[in-house]
Design an enzyme around this catalytic site. Structure first.
Site, PDB file in Angstrom:
ATOM      1  N   PHE A 109      30.090  46.627 126.202  1.00 39.27           N
ATOM      2  CA  PHE A 109      28.925  46.486 126.831  1.00 39.27           C
ATOM      3  C   PHE A 109      28.677  45.290 127.914  1.00 39.27           C
ATOM      4  O   PHE A 109      28.824  45.483 128.964  1.00 39.27           O
ATOM      5  CB  PHE A 109      27.623  46.504 125.919  1.00 39.27           C
ATOM      6  N   PHE A 136      37.294  49.457 119.473  1.00 39.80           N
ATOM      7  CA  PHE A 136      36.634  49.696 118.327  1.00 39.80           C
ATOM      8  C   PHE A 136      35.316  49.912 118.743  1.00 39.80           C
ATOM      9  O   PHE A 136      34.692  51.053 118.234  1.00 39.80           O
ATOM     10  CB  PHE A 136      36.745  48.536 117.473  1.00 39.80           C
ATOM     11  N   LYS A 138      38.737  37.887 111.085  1.00 38.56           N
ATOM     12  CA  LYS A 138      40.221  37.717 111.690  1.00 38.56           C
ATOM     13  C   LYS A 138      39.889  37.821 113.299  1.00 38.56           C
ATOM     14  O   LYS A 138      40.761  37.221 114.004  1.00 38.56           O
ATOM     15  CB  LYS A 138      41.110  38.800 111.349  1.00 38.56           C
ATOM     16  N   TYR A 158      30.210  37.359 110.478  1.00 32.84           N
ATOM     17  CA  TYR A 158      30.080  37.314 111.943  1.00 32.84           C
ATOM     18  C   TYR A 158      29.704  35.701 112.211  1.00 32.84           C
ATOM     19  O   TYR A 158      30.152  35.170 113.126  1.00 32.84           O
ATOM     20  CB  TYR A 158      29.022  38.376 112.571  1.00 32.84           C
ATOM     21  N   LYS A 189      32.208  32.947 114.282  1.00 32.26           N
ATOM     22  CA  LYS A 189      31.790  32.395 115.586  1.00 32.26           C
ATOM     23  C   LYS A 189      31.654  30.773 115.274  1.00 32.26           C
ATOM     24  O   LYS A 189      32.011  30.243 116.104  1.00 32.26           O
ATOM     25  CB  LYS A 189      30.275  32.987 115.966  1.00 32.26           C
ATOM     26  N   TYR A 212      41.024  22.302 120.415  1.00 33.51           N
ATOM     27  CA  TYR A 212      42.080  22.397 121.372  1.00 33.51           C
ATOM     28  C   TYR A 212      41.703  21.673 122.504  1.00 33.51           C
ATOM     29  O   TYR A 212      42.450  21.182 123.337  1.00 33.51           O
ATOM     30  CB  TYR A 212      42.029  23.901 121.849  1.00 33.51           C
ATOM     31  N   THR A 236      20.498  40.893 124.065  1.00 34.69           N
ATOM     32  CA  THR A 236      21.043  41.480 125.402  1.00 34.69           C
ATOM     33  C   THR A 236      20.790  42.702 125.517  1.00 34.69           C
ATOM     34  O   THR A 236      21.403  43.315 124.335  1.00 34.69           O
ATOM     35  CB  THR A 236      22.049  40.882 126.046  1.00 34.69           C
ATOM     36  N   ARG A 282      21.248  48.315 117.287  1.00 36.11           N
ATOM     37  CA  ARG A 282      20.480  47.030 117.655  1.00 36.11           C
ATOM     38  C   ARG A 282      18.920  47.477 118.002  1.00 36.11           C
ATOM     39  O   ARG A 282      18.725  48.741 117.926  1.00 36.11           O
ATOM     40  CB  ARG A 282      21.041  46.352 118.784  1.00 36.11           C
TER      41      ARG A 282
END
Length: 572
Positions: free
Chosen positions: A236, A259, A314, A368, A372, A382, A398, A409
């Protein structure tokens, strides 16, 4: 019998016992005295020296047969035959005829052309072919009455098709050249049209059912054009980001495992020379050369990311490590799309970037949320240790076209349900709040963050806040739906309030939402109406974990109210 001279004996010693030069006596007697036709084919074993002379032998044997047949006596010397052949060769050479013109294959080819001329009623004119120098050819009549080409520069290739004069041509000797010129002219026109089409397709998108609008792509110089990788680019948000970058003239590589992403979201760019689609999973390393990386890959709706929690973790951890490793190796700038979910069920309202959150680490959303949070941690590890140029965007709710119709959603569920006059399902009492931003505003925010200097996390969302109950009624009113609002048990760890503090985005990026919720909903409703018309019945996804399912098992007629149709038509 045939008397052989001393010169022919020398030829025997030079070429060996070659049946083409020294045929057995029984063949000579049978071929020339017992029958009217030519001798039977000689028997030859393809040995070393003889195979090299096979083609030469065929021609000489044929000519010998013709000349021997012209004499009534069988006692003829081979030197006489050779002399006669030399005379004929000299006569043909004097009229610009090559020896190949009287070869057996050319004679047969000529007879074919002559027969074709007879069928056209043009046998008397002969068949003429223009040579490479456009010289006029003339017919030469040999003793046997055969016509051959009078051109010493032509090397007839028997594999080439015969050229037949075209009726209406004044100069038959230019027939081949004229035909060749016509083909060149046609080919030139086709080439020009092909080039023009390619140029046109390289400057715009093509209309598709998912994206019917044409988008222009400028031609940037190499010094300004960037090569940009978008993971999850067929999803999306990723597909809309692809549109913006393509319309700026950059080269875009979309990486997706499909997916939740859909090929139809980017198919309007599939023809473009600066677009590339790579089917790949970010949990596996990949080697590319790019200037910037937008790392969006990860299912974002609760039913989808809860379907396989380990895979979700993952994707957020290993996928982010792979993209950071790529960015470090090729010295590319990388942006991570994080989420407002890292704030969990917030105890601070509205939520600023400095709030650390309230997350249940073992709840159904943890795969989730925590994924994140770890991804953000790796981004700055990094940055601090390896000098990677990083950006982090925390995205709030969104909506817009190309949302997956079964992502579960709030916006997609309410719109799909209202367009089909099905009950609008609310989980809980509907008092929980959400903030909704339109997709174009989010894309502008991501673009501003990537191209700005600020490298700390930034909230990107619309502070326009609604309760879920009020929002359901709002969509029902816009679509004119007859749907009823129903209430179901609340889901675990569902945030009670969600509203971004966008002070940092305003200050550091000069960004804030421009599209109102009403304007965005009208465009989104128009999109889902087209999806329903194409797919038939769509059963919205509940809060249970599930795979993306774009359509119902059996299609049904879609019911769209007149008010909804009017709203959609006005929007379009």
């Amino acid at each position: 019998m045939v008397v052989l001279s001393a010169r022919n004996a020398a030829a025997r010693r030079r070429f060996g016992n070659n049946p083409y030069i020294n045929p057995p006596p029984n063949h000579v007697g049978e071929g020339f005295h017992g029958h009217n036709g030519p001798p039977p084919p000689p028997r030859c074993r393809f040995l070393g020296q003889q195979s090299a002379l096979l083609l030469v032998g065929i021609g000489i044997g044929y000519l010998v047969a013709i000349n021997v047949g012209d004499y009534s006596s069988s006692n003829v010397g081979l030197d006489v035959i050779v002399k006669n052949l030399e005379q004929r060769r000299a006569a043909a050479s004097a009229t610009a005829t090559t020896m190949e013109s009287v070869g057996p294959m050319n004679t047969v080819s000529h007879q074919h052309r002559e027969a074709a001329a007879h069928l056209r009623g043009d046998a008397s004119s002969g068949v003429r072919v223009a040579d490479n120098h456009r010289r006029t050819s003339s017919d030469v009549e040999l003793e046997d009455g055969a016509d051959v080409l009078a051109n010493d520069s032509i090397k007839k290739d028997t594999s080439m098709p015969d050229i037949i004069p075209v009726a209406g041509k004044k100069n038959s000797h230019n027939t081949f050249r004229d035909m060749e010129g016509d083909d060149d002219e046609d080919l030139s026109v086709a080439q020009k049209r092909f080039v023009e089409t390619q140029k046109l397709l390289s400057t715009q998108s093509i209309p598709t059912p998912t994206n019917p609008h044409v988008m222009k792509t400028p031609n940037l110089p190499d010094s300004k054009r960037k090569k940009i990788l978008i993971t999850g680019g067929a999803g999306f948000v990723g597909s809309h980001l692809t549109d913006k970058l393509m319309m700026e003239g950059h080269e875009v590589i979309v990486l997706d495992n499909f997916f939740t992403g859909q090929r139809k979201n980017v198919e309007h760019w599939m023809h473009h020379p600066r677009f590339q689609l790579v089917v790949h999973d970010v949990t596996e390393p990949i080697m590319l050369e790019v200037d910037e990386i937008y790392h969006l890959a990860c299912p974002a709706s609760p039913p989808h990311y809860q379907y396989n929690p380990v895979k979700t973790i993952k994707t957020s951890t290993m996928g982010t490590i792979n993209m950071l490793g790529l960015a470090y190796r090729i010295k590319a700038k990388i942006l991570l799309t994080s989420t407002s979910e890292i704030y969990g069920d917030p105890q601070v309202h509205p939520q600023p970037e400095t709030y650390w959150g309230n997350v249940n680490t073992i709840g159904p959303r943890a795969c989730y949320d925590e994924g994140k949070r770890v991804a953000e941690t790796m981004m700055y590890a990094y940055k601090n240790n390896n000098g990677v140029d990083v950006r982090v965007a925390r995205i709030f709710n969104t909506f817009g076209p190309r949302m997956h119709p079964n992502d579960g959603r709030v916006v997609s569920n309410f719109v799909i349900q209202s367009l089909q006059d099905k009950p609008l399902t609310i989980y809980g009492d509907g008092s929980q709040t959400r903030s909704f931003q339109y997709i174009s505003d989010l894309v502008d925010g991501l673009h501003a963050l990537m191209n700005g200097r600020y490298d700390l996390p930034v909230n990107l969302g619309n502070p326009d806040e609604y309760t879920v109950k009020d929002f359901a009624q709002y969509i029902k009113d816009i679509t004119g739906s007859a749907s009823e609002i129903t209430f179901l048990p609340a889901t675990k760890d569902d945030p009670t309030q969600r509203k971004p503090n966008i002070t940092t985005a305003k200050r550091e990026l000069g960004w804030e939402p421009k599209v109102t919720v009403k304007e965005g909903l009208q465009k989104t409703i128009a999109y889902f109406a087209r999806v329903l018309e194409e797919a038939g019945e769509i059963i919205p996804t509940g809060q249970e974990a599930s795979k993306p399912k774009p359509k119902a098992a059996d299609s049904a007629t879609v019911k769209v109210s007149p008010e909804a149709k009017l709203t959609i038509a006005d929007d379009e």
